[in-house]
Design a protein around this motif. Sequence first.
Motif, mmCIF file in Angstrom:
data_model
loop_
_atom_site.group_PDB
_atom_site.id
_atom_site.type_symbol
_atom_site.label_atom_id
_atom_site.label_comp_id
_atom_site.label_asym_id
_atom_site.label_seq_id
_atom_site.Cartn_x
_atom_site.Cartn_y
_atom_site.Cartn_z
ATOM 1 N N MET A 203 0.829 -1.201 0.000
ATOM 2 C CA MET A 203 0.000 0.000 0.000
ATOM 3 C C MET A 203 0.865 1.254 0.000
ATOM 4 O O MET A 203 0.612 2.212 -0.691
ATOM 5 C CB MET A 203 -0.936 -0.016 1.214
ATOM 6 C CG MET A 203 -1.812 1.228 1.335
ATOM 7 S SD MET A 203 -2.927 1.419 -0.084
ATOM 8 C CE MET A 203 -3.990 0.012 0.142
ATOM 9 N N GLY A 204 1.934 1.296 0.791
ATOM 10 C CA GLY A 204 2.781 2.479 0.871
ATOM 11 C C GLY A 204 2.276 3.458 1.906
ATOM 12 O O GLY A 204 1.104 3.443 2.270
ATOM 13 N N ASN A 205 3.187 4.337 2.407
ATOM 14 C CA ASN A 205 2.726 5.293 3.409
ATOM 15 C C ASN A 205 2.085 6.503 2.750
ATOM 16 O O ASN A 205 2.174 6.718 1.542
ATOM 17 C CB ASN A 205 3.875 5.694 4.350
ATOM 18 C CG ASN A 205 5.009 6.376 3.606
ATOM 19 O OD1 ASN A 205 4.790 7.287 2.826
ATOM 20 N ND2 ASN A 205 6.232 5.926 3.859
ATOM 21 N N ILE A 206 1.446 7.329 3.560
ATOM 22 C CA ILE A 206 0.619 8.427 3.039
ATOM 23 C C ILE A 206 1.459 9.443 2.288
ATOM 24 O O ILE A 206 1.088 9.899 1.202
ATOM 25 C CB ILE A 206 -0.141 9.084 4.203
ATOM 26 C CG1 ILE A 206 -1.083 8.053 4.838
ATOM 27 C CG2 ILE A 206 -0.920 10.299 3.717
ATOM 28 C CD1 ILE A 206 -1.724 8.516 6.118
ATOM 29 N N LYS A 207 2.612 9.819 2.860
ATOM 30 C CA LYS A 207 3.448 10.838 2.199
ATOM 31 C C LYS A 207 3.934 10.354 0.840
ATOM 32 O O LYS A 207 3.937 11.117 -0.136
ATOM 33 C CB LYS A 207 4.646 11.191 3.084
ATOM 34 C CG LYS A 207 5.520 12.307 2.487
ATOM 35 C CD LYS A 207 6.682 12.640 3.387
ATOM 36 C CE LYS A 207 7.461 13.818 2.829
ATOM 37 N NZ LYS A 207 7.902 13.600 1.431
ATOM 38 N N THR A 208 4.364 9.110 0.755
ATOM 39 C CA THR A 208 4.851 8.583 -0.519
ATOM 40 C C THR A 208 3.765 8.625 -1.587
ATOM 41 O O THR A 208 4.003 9.049 -2.731
ATOM 42 C CB THR A 208 5.346 7.146 -0.340
ATOM 43 O OG1 THR A 208 6.412 7.128 0.610
ATOM 44 C CG2 THR A 208 5.836 6.565 -1.653
ATOM 45 N N LEU A 209 2.553 8.219 -1.209
ATOM 46 C CA LEU A 209 1.455 8.227 -2.172
ATOM 47 C C LEU A 209 1.079 9.649 -2.584
ATOM 48 O O LEU A 209 0.733 9.907 -3.746
ATOM 49 C CB LEU A 209 0.248 7.505 -1.580
ATOM 50 C CG LEU A 209 0.432 5.999 -1.332
ATOM 51 C CD1 LEU A 209 -0.756 5.443 -0.572
ATOM 52 C CD2 LEU A 209 0.611 5.256 -2.650
ATOM 53 N N ALA A 210 1.132 10.573 -1.634
ATOM 54 C CA ALA A 210 0.820 11.967 -1.970
ATOM 55 C C ALA A 210 1.869 12.559 -2.900
ATOM 56 O O ALA A 210 1.548 13.320 -3.827
ATOM 57 C CB ALA A 210 0.709 12.793 -0.691
ATOM 58 N N ASP A 211 3.147 12.242 -2.654
ATOM 59 C CA ASP A 211 4.214 12.729 -3.537
ATOM 60 C C ASP A 211 4.028 12.226 -4.961
ATOM 61 O O ASP A 211 4.287 12.950 -5.939
ATOM 62 C CB ASP A 211 5.577 12.271 -3.006
ATOM 63 C CG ASP A 211 6.003 13.043 -1.756
ATOM 64 O OD1 ASP A 211 5.407 14.117 -1.493
ATOM 65 O OD2 ASP A 211 6.910 12.566 -1.043
ATOM 66 N N ILE A 212 3.572 10.978 -5.085
ATOM 67 C CA ILE A 212 3.344 10.426 -6.423
ATOM 68 C C ILE A 212 2.167 11.116 -7.099
ATOM 69 O O ILE A 212 2.229 11.530 -8.272
ATOM 70 C CB ILE A 212 3.096 8.913 -6.337
ATOM 71 C CG1 ILE A 212 4.358 8.192 -5.869
ATOM 72 C CG2 ILE A 212 2.642 8.361 -7.690
ATOM 73 C CD1 ILE A 212 4.145 6.721 -5.569
ATOM 74 N N ALA A 213 1.085 11.288 -6.372
ATOM 75 C CA ALA A 213 -0.130 11.852 -6.955
ATOM 76 C C ALA A 213 0.030 13.317 -7.332
ATOM 77 O O ALA A 213 -0.477 13.773 -8.372
ATOM 78 C CB ALA A 213 -1.292 11.681 -5.986
ATOM 79 N N PHE A 214 0.716 14.078 -6.485
ATOM 80 C CA PHE A 214 0.790 15.527 -6.681
ATOM 81 C C PHE A 214 2.196 15.978 -7.064
ATOM 82 O O PHE A 214 2.639 17.067 -6.704
ATOM 83 C CB PHE A 214 0.334 16.245 -5.406
ATOM 84 C CG PHE A 214 -1.115 16.002 -5.073
ATOM 85 C CD1 PHE A 214 -2.120 16.685 -5.756
ATOM 86 C CD2 PHE A 214 -1.473 15.068 -4.125
ATOM 87 C CE1 PHE A 214 -3.460 16.449 -5.461
ATOM 88 C CE2 PHE A 214 -2.813 14.836 -3.820
ATOM 89 C CZ PHE A 214 -3.807 15.527 -4.493
ATOM 90 N N SER A 215 2.913 15.164 -7.817
ATOM 91 C CA SER A 215 4.260 15.533 -8.252
ATOM 92 C C SER A 215 4.206 16.602 -9.324
ATOM 93 O O SER A 215 3.218 16.749 -10.046
ATOM 94 C CB SER A 215 4.984 14.291 -8.784
ATOM 95 O OG SER A 215 4.284 13.770 -9.904
#
Length: 404
Positions: free
Chosen positions: A1-13
């Motif tokens: 699943m990954g942590n929240i910050k990592t997923l946010a960095d991917i989505a909003f890069s």
Amino acid sequence: MGNIKTLADIAFSDYVTPGVPASGVKWPPKSEIRKIFDAIDQSNDVISFAEYSPKGNDVDYDDDAFDNFMNAVEGSGRRGYIPPGLYRLGELPAVRSGGQVQLFGAGPITSILRPAWTSASTSRGAVTLQTSFCAGSMLGDFGVIAQAGSSGGCAISLLGHASAGAPDRSYLRNMWLTRSPGANHWSGYTLNLDGSARTGFGLRDCDFEGLSVFGGAAGACLAKSLVGSNMGIHCFQAGGVSGRLSLAGVSGTVTQGVNVRAGALAGISLDWVTHSIIDAGVVFGDIERSDNNQGDIVRYGICTGNINLNGGSFPANGDTQVQWLGNGRIQQTFIASLGTNFSAVSLPVPLKARPPQCIITPHSSGGMISPFYDYSGSNGDVVNVAASVACNASITVIGELVTP
């Protein structure tokens, strides 16, 4: 699943193209945004093994990371998550006795603990729960597969304690417990469920479902002093060692009220078991029972081995029953089924066959002996067998054989 910050960095890069200055902001697809909310939802009650930086590569040892992870999970009220990976363990992990453990993975062939230890212990495994503080624990959706070169211990162990209770009401589901080719055998049973140290009570009210267990040095699964529990399990041989299911107990702390449902078992043994039922589609091995059982039922479709009840004799009324299930009539032959050289002038052995077709072939070092058998009289379908001299006998029954 990954942590929240990592997923946010991917989505909003930011848009970044090699050789071109960054320009504008990426508008993320909804699928990437949803992953963030999934992570937020899970983060509230899940502790991920990934937070403790295991390697999970089946090469490096993850003992320290696993111990720290289990320390965090035990008694926290939160679920421990084992991400996909092969996590090698070089030493037996600590016994957990201080709190409930909830542990789950991504699947039994995806999230795998890999024991690579050498130990003489038969009662400690990759996860060992003991005492009533661990009551209500839940383990599922991961596998324990011993690494080549490992030896000893067991895969999973639930234990009773002489003064501190047992992990009652524990739940195991969807697990694969075995070893790799080239690995030495588990010291005792692969799955060790032993409440016998808790005299008079045992391990109680547990539920096991979807377990595939491959044999250790003594067998695949030991259920000792287990009380009022359900078992959905399949037991197999591994590397030529026994894959049997052993239901056992001790005087004063018997196994009782256990319901076993299995598609396949590589043998069954019963000792100090009362008022329990075993339903098996196929038994690839022997069915054995001792003198210390009463009111048990073993039902199966096919048995490839021998059936040894009470040291070779048929049980008395109220003791273990063996039934044959399937479409049409099933024929089963007992080898030396009348026991070890009975010599009574008249030894009635009650058999009830529906329909009552019974073929008795006596054997003796002194030659063939002709016992009598009687389908009539007050006993109805009961077959009375007697011999005037010591002999063994084989019996083939066509139909359903039960004690009356």
